[in-house]
Design an enzyme around this catalytic site. Structure first.
Site, PDB file in Angstrom:
ATOM      1  N   SER A   1       5.126  -6.606   7.724  1.00  0.00           N
ATOM      2  CA  SER A   1       5.786  -5.333   7.421  1.00  0.00           C
ATOM      3  C   SER A   1       7.267  -5.589   7.194  1.00  0.00           C
ATOM      4  O   SER A   1       8.015  -5.884   8.129  1.00  0.00           O
ATOM      5  CB  SER A   1       5.603  -4.349   8.580  1.00  0.00           C
ATOM      6  OG  SER A   1       6.515  -3.272   8.467  1.00  0.00           O
TER       7      SER A   1
ATOM      8  N   THR B   1      11.888  -0.721  -1.586  1.00  0.00           N
ATOM      9  CA  THR B   1      12.275   0.442  -0.777  1.00  0.00           C
ATOM     10  C   THR B   1      12.476   0.132   0.699  1.00  0.00           C
ATOM     11  O   THR B   1      13.022   0.953   1.432  1.00  0.00           O
ATOM     12  CB  THR B   1      11.208   1.557  -0.884  1.00  0.00           C
ATOM     13  OG1 THR B   1       9.966   1.066  -0.365  1.00  0.00           O
ATOM     14  CG2 THR B   1      11.035   2.017  -2.320  1.00  0.00           C
TER      15      THR B   1
ATOM     16  N   SER C   1       5.242   1.981   9.487  1.00  0.00           N
ATOM     17  CA  SER C   1       3.782   2.026   9.343  1.00  0.00           C
ATOM     18  C   SER C   1       3.084   1.928  10.700  1.00  0.00           C
ATOM     19  O   SER C   1       1.916   1.555  10.776  1.00  0.00           O
ATOM     20  CB  SER C   1       3.301   0.904   8.410  1.00  0.00           C
ATOM     21  OG  SER C   1       3.856  -0.334   8.787  1.00  0.00           O
TER      22      SER C   1
ATOM     23  N   GLU D   1       4.972  -4.642  -2.997  1.00  0.00           N
ATOM     24  CA  GLU D   1       5.765  -3.637  -3.707  1.00  0.00           C
ATOM     25  C   GLU D   1       6.530  -4.263  -4.873  1.00  0.00           C
ATOM     26  O   GLU D   1       6.603  -3.702  -5.971  1.00  0.00           O
ATOM     27  CB  GLU D   1       6.741  -2.952  -2.749  1.00  0.00           C
ATOM     28  CG  GLU D   1       7.498  -1.812  -3.404  1.00  0.00           C
ATOM     29  CD  GLU D   1       8.552  -1.204  -2.501  1.00  0.00           C
ATOM     30  OE1 GLU D   1       9.613  -0.817  -3.029  1.00  0.00           O
ATOM     31  OE2 GLU D   1       8.330  -1.125  -1.279  1.00  0.00           O
TER      32      GLU D   1
ATOM     33  N   CYS E   1       3.214   5.291  -2.402  1.00  0.00           N
ATOM     34  CA  CYS E   1       4.249   6.184  -1.866  1.00  0.00           C
ATOM     35  C   CYS E   1       5.055   6.766  -3.025  1.00  0.00           C
ATOM     36  O   CYS E   1       5.469   6.021  -3.928  1.00  0.00           O
ATOM     37  CB  CYS E   1       5.175   5.408  -0.931  1.00  0.00           C
ATOM     38  SG  CYS E   1       6.617   6.361  -0.396  1.00  0.00           S
TER      39      CYS E   1
ATOM     40  N   HIS F   1       1.192  -1.914   5.934  1.00  0.00           N
ATOM     41  CA  HIS F   1       1.286  -3.195   6.629  1.00  0.00           C
ATOM     42  C   HIS F   1       1.302  -2.993   8.149  1.00  0.00           C
ATOM     43  O   HIS F   1       2.338  -3.080   8.807  1.00  0.00           O
ATOM     44  CB  HIS F   1       2.534  -3.954   6.168  1.00  0.00           C
ATOM     45  CG  HIS F   1       2.388  -4.571   4.828  1.00  0.00           C
ATOM     46  ND1 HIS F   1       3.449  -4.878   3.999  1.00  0.00           N
ATOM     47  CD2 HIS F   1       1.280  -4.946   4.133  1.00  0.00           C
ATOM     48  CE1 HIS F   1       2.998  -5.411   2.879  1.00  0.00           C
ATOM     49  NE2 HIS F   1       1.689  -5.457   2.939  1.00  0.00           N
TER      50      HIS F   1
ATOM     51  N   HIS G   1       6.144  -9.903  -2.079  1.00  0.00           N
ATOM     52  CA  HIS G   1       5.804  -8.635  -1.424  1.00  0.00           C
ATOM     53  C   HIS G   1       5.050  -7.750  -2.416  1.00  0.00           C
ATOM     54  O   HIS G   1       5.404  -7.681  -3.589  1.00  0.00           O
ATOM     55  CB  HIS G   1       7.076  -7.935  -0.941  1.00  0.00           C
ATOM     56  CG  HIS G   1       6.818  -6.752  -0.055  1.00  0.00           C
ATOM     57  ND1 HIS G   1       6.485  -5.512  -0.566  1.00  0.00           N
ATOM     58  CD2 HIS G   1       6.831  -6.612   1.291  1.00  0.00           C
ATOM     59  CE1 HIS G   1       6.310  -4.660   0.444  1.00  0.00           C
ATOM     60  NE2 HIS G   1       6.514  -5.305   1.578  1.00  0.00           N
TER      61      HIS G   1
END
Length: 326
Positions: free
Chosen positions: A228, A170, A273, A132, A102, A47, A130
């Site tokens: 992000s 995370t 990032s 993730e 990741c 991001h 999101h």
């Protein structure tokens, strides 16, 4: 502030790229080197606006859905991870895949699978929508309930209060996550915790550095993109730590001189990032305005690295051609 008030910058360390982001960005670059353009990437690889634009110039093509990737092509999955259904979609479209998830996100995926197999109800602490969270939830959708902060806890229901576990995205605020966990434990005293922290080491370290500088900073500038999660959290942590003001910017050009009114100490950090060149731009902008004295605020040493995705050791163009011939 008088003309004689010393102006200084507190520069957070660590900041910027974490090991998972570094791995993902290098993976795209290596794929383009080895296989040539086009290499498709499902969602932003990380991001950050600058990183995505830079990789696009090198030949990466970013898409939102697997269906947008032409059959027989190479597609890379972003650092945020994807649900098993996405892997199935890629197989259906005869795509050669590179998984740049990741490893710390993969760890959470594996925890979700294991606890679902043991028939636990899984309370996933994270932000709705999101990437993730979508990926992790997809590992065991019938077992996972999203908890988006402490205010969600009252509405959480489980089948068996003695078989419930919490996991987390995370990139969350450590403090807010612990507040949510505390509220969940009050409601479910037998709540099981994950075997190890789900919030990644880099997110925690960057938040710790900002906490250390926050009380001394009149203004904190966080370099990072608005989508992000970990960058947005750094702004919140800075304000919570005592900074009078905090802003999130992608580029130095977005900085506003009005923010410097009455300011003698500026804290600077960047999300996990963010390449260092963007921080350099912010520091140069501040130097031009008299903030030449830079002090490092060091919270931790980071030496973690991750090996590149194993798919980069194979001939994926040949694999994609073979898939099309089946």
């Amino acid at each position: 502030m008088t003309a004689t008030t010393p102006r200084r910058v507190l520069l957070a360390a660590p900041r910027g790229y974490c090991a998972g982001v570094d791995r993902a960005v290098i993976a795209v670059e290596k794929a383009l080197e080895q296989y040539g353009s086009p290499v498709y990437v499902r969602h932003e690889i990380v991001h950050n606006k600058y990183v995505v634009q830079t990789l696009e110039k090198k030949g990466a093509i970013f898409v939102e859905e697997t269906a947008e990737v032409p059959e027989g092509s190479i597609v890379m999955f972003s650092a945020h991870g994807v649900a098993p259904t996405v892997h199935a979609e890629a197989a259906e479209r005869k795509l050669a895949t590179i998984d740049a998830t990741c490893p710390l996100v993969t760890k959470v995926h594996k925890e979700a699978v294991r606890f679902a197999q043991e028939d636990f109800d899984i309370l996933l602490i994270g932000h709705e929508g999101h990437e993730e969270v979508i990926g992790t939830s997809g590992e065991a959708p019938e077992h996972i309930t999203l908890v988006d902060g402490p205010e969600d806890v009252d509405g959480v229901e489980v089948r068996d209060p003695s078989k419930v576990v919490w996991l987390s995205q995370t990139t969350l605020s450590v403090d807010e996550t612990m507040e949510t966990v505390g509220a969940l434990k009050k409601k479910f005293p037998l709540l099981v915790s994950p075997p190890s922290d789900d919030i990644c080491y880099a997110t925690q370290n960057r938040q710790t550095a900002v906490k250390q500088m926050g009380a001394d900073a009149d203004l904190v500038i966080v370099v990072g993109s608005k989508n992000s999660s970990n960058s947005v959290r750094l702004v919140e942590v800075a304000l919570g730590a005592g900074a009078n003001d905090a802003h999130l910017v992608d580029f130095a050009e977005e900085l506003d001189e009005a923010w410097l009114d009455g300011v003698s100490t500026v804290g600077v950090t960047s999300g996990a990032s963010v390449p260092e060149v963007l921080v350099d731009g912010v520091l140069a902008w501040l130097t031009e305005r008299g903030f030449e004295d830079v002090e490092i605020v060091k919270a931790a040493e980071e030496s973690i690295t991750f090996s590149l995705p194993k798919e980069l050791r194979r001939d994926l163009r040949a694999e994609a051609t073979a898939l099309m011939e089946k």
